[in-house]
Design a protein around this motif. Structure first.
Motif, short mmCIF file in Angstrom:
data_model
loop_
_atom_site.label_atom_id
_atom_site.label_comp_id
_atom_site.label_asym_id
_atom_site.label_seq_id
_atom_site.Cartn_x
_atom_site.Cartn_y
_atom_site.Cartn_z
N VAL A 1 0.81 -1.22 0.00
CA VAL A 1 0.00 0.00 0.00
C VAL A 1 0.84 1.27 0.00
O VAL A 1 0.30 2.36 -0.09
CB VAL A 1 -0.96 0.09 1.20
N HIS A 2 2.15 1.09 0.14
CA HIS A 2 2.98 2.29 0.16
C HIS A 2 3.99 2.25 -0.98
O HIS A 2 4.52 1.19 -1.31
CB HIS A 2 3.72 2.41 1.50
N CYS B 1 1.64 9.37 14.41
CA CYS B 1 1.09 8.17 13.77
C CYS B 1 -0.42 8.16 13.94
O CYS B 1 -0.97 8.82 14.83
CB CYS B 1 1.65 6.92 14.43
N VAL C 1 -3.26 5.51 14.85
CA VAL C 1 -3.44 4.15 15.33
C VAL C 1 -4.85 3.70 14.94
O VAL C 1 -5.82 4.40 15.23
CB VAL C 1 -3.27 4.07 16.86
N LEU D 1 -4.11 0.11 -3.33
CA LEU D 1 -4.59 1.47 -3.05
C LEU D 1 -3.56 2.08 -2.11
O LEU D 1 -2.85 1.38 -1.40
CB LEU D 1 -5.95 1.41 -2.34
N HIS D 2 -3.48 3.37 -2.12
CA HIS D 2 -2.48 3.97 -1.25
C HIS D 2 -3.13 4.76 -0.13
O HIS D 2 -4.16 5.37 -0.31
CB HIS D 2 -1.57 4.91 -2.07
N TYR D 3 -2.48 4.69 1.02
CA TYR D 3 -2.88 5.57 2.12
C TYR D 3 -1.61 5.97 2.86
O TYR D 3 -0.56 5.36 2.67
CB TYR D 3 -3.92 4.92 3.02
N PRO D 4 -1.69 6.98 3.72
CA PRO D 4 -0.48 7.49 4.36
C PRO D 4 0.27 6.42 5.14
O PRO D 4 -0.33 5.53 5.75
CB PRO D 4 -1.01 8.57 5.30
N GLU D 5 1.58 6.54 5.12
CA GLU D 5 2.42 5.51 5.72
C GLU D 5 2.39 5.52 7.23
O GLU D 5 2.80 4.56 7.88
CB GLU D 5 3.86 5.73 5.22
N LEU E 1 0.03 5.12 9.17
CA LEU E 1 -1.05 4.32 9.76
C LEU E 1 -0.48 3.06 10.39
O LEU E 1 0.32 2.36 9.79
CB LEU E 1 -2.07 3.94 8.68
N ARG E 2 -0.89 2.81 11.64
CA ARG E 2 -0.48 1.57 12.32
C ARG E 2 -1.73 0.81 12.72
O ARG E 2 -2.55 1.30 13.49
CB ARG E 2 0.33 1.89 13.58
#
Lengths: 542, 219, 128
Positions: A104-105, C4, C6, C26-30, C32-33
């Motif tokens: 995803v990244h 971050c 969570v 799909l992309h989302y911000p890195e 995210l944990r």
């Protein structure tokens, strides 16, 4: 001494190419508790699993972290490896570095991968083993009800080798099934004879349930039969108490001989001595009760029969015709082809009795016109209600009902025939499922579920995965009130203090109780506060 | 059981403003059961306080402890070591617990973190209703076991008033039952409706001497 | 954990939805944990508050769609809990919108990414 944690990393045959695995290994090796780190790819295939197994054995690894794909897909695979290596399957975590990281990244995600592994390691350090145990269960089943679905279920359970008791309120079995017989051509009498001749089925009728207690595999049921009360033990309970219908009619019209029920119309159609055939017949459908699957089937069948046998003019006044179950679409088409008229209206038509005829006034929304019709017979709409005893029985069993009064399925999509209490099942009419194909599906699912649970006489289940610490419990009853599966009871410890106790067999391990306990007395192995917080606290450390 | 609810954060923050080392003390009995001051609530308040103070760049160090009953000196003594380490204590126990703590550690300010509200019972999980006003002169024998002093909005001893709504609800709050309608129905069930005809003179609340003190007979 | 996000994800819905997002790339911000939980109902106030203490920019609790919870009441109870957590944050003058409950089904990866983007937007708006 700190337990030895082995970390296994897999790059899914090279699909994770934005990770610098050498750097990952260097960082992970430094984590407390980690004694071994192996890069094996692909880890989930036979060869990988073999390497993993031998590594666990050779290096005396006690707990395992796998950094690979999602646990949703592969958790059970690796758990099996642990178990084959003699470790407890719960001493294991996965770091999802594929679906939830690499894929995803864009760009290098080495830092995030290290962090995800760190989170998994910090959780794993705290994990404790969960034992499995065989709980012996009673293999007998109680079926409450004496209609088509109850008889059917009892026969199938008996064929599956489970002793079954059929408990019916009325003195005879199979009453109130004429409608089904007419619609579907079942021979109830033959089925009743079969039940009576089955050595594996005991019939209690007329009888009623007056009290139940216990849990799956061990229900105690008190039954009143005749003048006496008896106590029985069962492994599972099946409720098939059916439904009842009520004519949706104004009270002044109820006595009118020309307004009939579907059942009455069936009798008229079968009556060889019927002198005057109605020339015009009206049907009402879907105005008072939108759950009109069964009425729709009955209306279409009867409309067709009247058309064919009597050649009557047939008008169906409806809000909607619901053709979502088996055969109905075809029946509807046939009815239209035969000349049955469907008149769609938003509001319930006005009905009045006049000179032995029935006058109906409606507004058809497609024609946009008022329709005045005089017919010889009006078949009134029938509302479907749960059987009379439903309310009383639900409080005896301590299970919920839905907004219409039918039994509430645990989760209509996922466990449609199960109640919130494990070991109690519903079939057909009593849960609002009324057409035959669905009833038969219900019967089969219930029989299969019960067979799976009880047939071996044992249920393998986790022991104390979710547990109340009796020392910390203040018996506030919160968990008992909120457990969605009814799995918690108040018990006395050694005849003294009262505390909550979770039944391992009934617990579904959701953790709602652990979240709500105000004394923090409930621990959920794998998801204890410590384990969740260990992950939270590791985030962003690097 | 004693029912309490968490004080508004503003008040708690104000009380603790001058201190940098604080103990949040829970109690394992009534306030645990009513979700106001058990171990779980202690952790939540502590966390919330740390967040508030770190946002103000005024760090605070917080200890957490709970005892089984804060209204017992012997039990409070168990956390003596922790109390000595801090500058102030915020207690999530009822008023009795706060005062016991206060008395045990006279050199330390002990603040109440909850408002002790009433004696009640749970209607369902998370909802408690008042049942007893601790008036010291129990009246329940005459009212079918329903206390009009706290369950009637007006505390009438001779009810109902003229304002009962349709369906037996209170004129002040249509969500609440009229206690006197409940009393009537209960007495009816017991065949004791004649009690409704009695007139009860105003209660002498001064019969309860403050502070209350009870000596058990054989102690 | 500087800034971050969570996300406590129910293993029956949000967690597989996140997996699907990965499968679809799909992309989302890195930042995210994801923490996997057996049901949104397991997520407690202290888990959320501790995440903030550790410096999380926002906390998401993600469970099944209303009425589809595997444990019937898990998602509704947690919705209430998250609402209360909102209040706890506002009490200390933090932005209550930085903790939020999202309901989605396991086959809704776009909704998952949408939720992450939504919370990212809120973080920006709150000025962190």
């Amino acid at each position: 001494m700190e337990t030895k944690i082995g970390v296994f990393i897999c790059n899914c045959s090279g699909t994770l190419n934005n990770i610098d695995f050498d750097a990952v290994v260097k960082k992970v090796v430094e984590l407390p508790g980690v004694t071994s780190i192996k890069f094996i790819s692909p880890l989930c295939l036979e060869e990988g699993k073999k390497k993993m197994l031998s590594c666990i054995r050779e290096e005396n690894i006690e707990k395992v972290v796998v950094a690979a794909c999602s646990p949703e897909f592969k958790e059970h695979v690796f758990r099996e490896v642990l178990e084959n290596a003699g470790l407890n399957g719960h001493l294991f975590s996965m770091a999802n570095i594929k679906e939830q990281c690499s894929w995803v990244h864009e760009g290098d995600v080495t830092g995030k991968v290290v962090e995800l592994i760190k989170m998994a390691v910090s959780r794993t350090r705290l994990l404790q083993p969960v034992k499995m145990n065989n709980f012996s269960v009673n293999r007998e089943v109680l079926v409450v009800g004496g209609g088509f679905e109850a008889i059917n279920a009892a026969l199938q359970l008996s064929r599956a080798g489970l002793r079954t008791t059929l408990l019916e309120r009325e003195a005879v079995l199979g009453t109130g099934t004429t409608e089904l017989e007419n619609l579907c051509g079942f021979d109830i009498n033959a089925m009743v004879m079969e039940v009576k001749g089955d050595e594996n089925i005991e019939i209690l009728a007329p009888a009623e349930v007056i009290e139940t207690s216990g849990k799956i595999g061990d229900f105690n049921v008190r039954i009143r039969k005749g003048g006496e009360e008896i106590s029985r033990k069962y492994g599972a309970l099946v409720i098939a108490t059916g439904y009842q219908t009520k004519l949706a009619l104004e009270s002044k019209l109820k006595s009118d001989v020309n307004i009939v029920s579907q059942e009455k119309l069936c009798h008229m159609l079968e009556d060889p001595e019927l002198r005057i055939r109605p020339r015009t017949i009206g049907f009402m459908l879907d105005f008072a009760d939108e759950n009109s699957r069964l009425p729709t089937l009955a209306t279409l069948n009867n409309a067709l029969a009247a058309k064919r046998k009597w050649g009557s003019e047939v008008y169906v006044f409806c809000k909607n015709v619901k053709v979502d179950s088996e055969r109905i679409e075809r029946l509807y088409q046939e009815a239209r082809d035969c000349g049955v008229m469907f008149l769609k209206s938003d509001v319930s038509p006005k009905v009045a009795a006049e000179n032995g005829k029935i006058k109906i006034e409606a507004k058809d929304i497609f024609l946009g016109e008022d329709i005045n019709l005089t017919c010889d017979v009006l078949v009134a709409e029938e509302c479907l209600l749960p059987a009379e005893e439903t309310e009383a029985l639900s409080s005896i069993l301590n299970i919920r009902r839905d907004s219409r009064g039918f039994y509430q399925d645990e989760n209509v999509h996922l466990y449609p025939v199960a109640s919130e209490k494990k070991g109690i099942f519903f079939i057909g009419g009593c849960r609002g499922n009324l057409d035959l194909s669905r009833v038969l599906t219900d019967v089969s699912s219930v029989v299969v579920s019960i067979y799976k649970l009880l047939s071996s006489g044992n249920i393998l289940a986790e022991v104390e995965r979710v547990k109340v610490d009796p020392q910390k419990c203040v018996a506030c009853l919160t968990c008992i009130r909120i457990c969605p599966h009814n799995a918690i009871q108040l018990v006395r410890v050694d005849g003294g203090k009262e505390v909550a106790e979770i039944c391992d067999l009934a617990c579904e391990a959701c953790g709602i109780c652990a979240a709500m306990c105000p004394a923090k007395a409930i621990t959920f192995q794998g998801y204890r506060d410590e384990e969740i917080l260990a992950q939270v606290e590791t985030i962003g450390e690097s | 059981m004693i029912i309490a609810e968490r004080k508004p954060m503003d008040e708690i923050k104000r009380m603790l403003a001058p201190y940098k080392k604080v103990l949040v003390a829970g109690c394992g009995t009534c306030v645990t059961v009513c979700w106001a001051g058990g171990e779980k609530e202690v952790a939540i308040l502590a966390s919330q306080l740390r967040l508030a103070r770190s946002a103000e760049h005024n760090e605070i160090s917080i200890f957490e402890a709970s005892v089984e009953r804060q209204c017992e000196r012997e039990m409070v003594a168990e956390i003596k070591d922790k109390v000595t380490e801090v500058e102030a204590v915020i207690s999530l126990a009822c008023g009795a617990g706060v005062q016991t703590m206060s008395e045990m550690f006279e050199d330390k300010p002990v603040f109440p973190g909850v408002n002790t509200t009433f004696i009640g019972m749970p209607e369902k999980e998370g909802l408690w209703v008042e049942m007893c006003g601790a008036c010291g002169d129990c009246f329940l024998d005459r009212t079918g076991g329903i206390c009009p002093i706290v369950r009637c909005a007006k505390g009438l001893l001779n009810g109902p008033c003229g304002g009962t709504r349709k369906g037996g609800k209170c004129e002040i709050d249509p969500d609440k039952d009229c206690a006197w309608v409940l009393i009537y129905r209960r007495l009816e069930k017991q065949g004791r409706l004649d009690l409704m005809r009695n007139y009860y003179a105003p209660k002498n609340y001064r019969a309860v001497k403050r502070p209350g003190r009870i000596q058990a007979a054989k102690a | 954990m500087n800034n971050c996000i969570v996300a406590f994800c129910c293993e029956h819905s949000a967690y597989p939805a996140a997996d699907l997002a990965g499968k679809l790339k799909l992309h989302y911000p890195e930042n995210l944990r994801i923490i996997r939980v057996p049901c949104a109902g397991r997520v407690d106030l202290i888990h959320i508050l501790k995440a903030f203490e550790k410096g999380a920019a926002a906390v998401m609790v993600m469970g099944c769609e209303g009425g589809a919870c595997h444990h019937m009441t898990g998602n509704t109870r947690t919705k209430e809990r998250v609402k209360y957590c909102n209040l706890l944050l506002r009490e200390i003058e933090a932005d209550g919108r930085l903790v939020a409950m999202f309901n989605l089904s396991p086959n809704a990866p776009h909704k998952f990414v949408g939720a992450v983007n939504e919370i990212t937007k809120r973080i920006k708006e709150s000025g962190r």
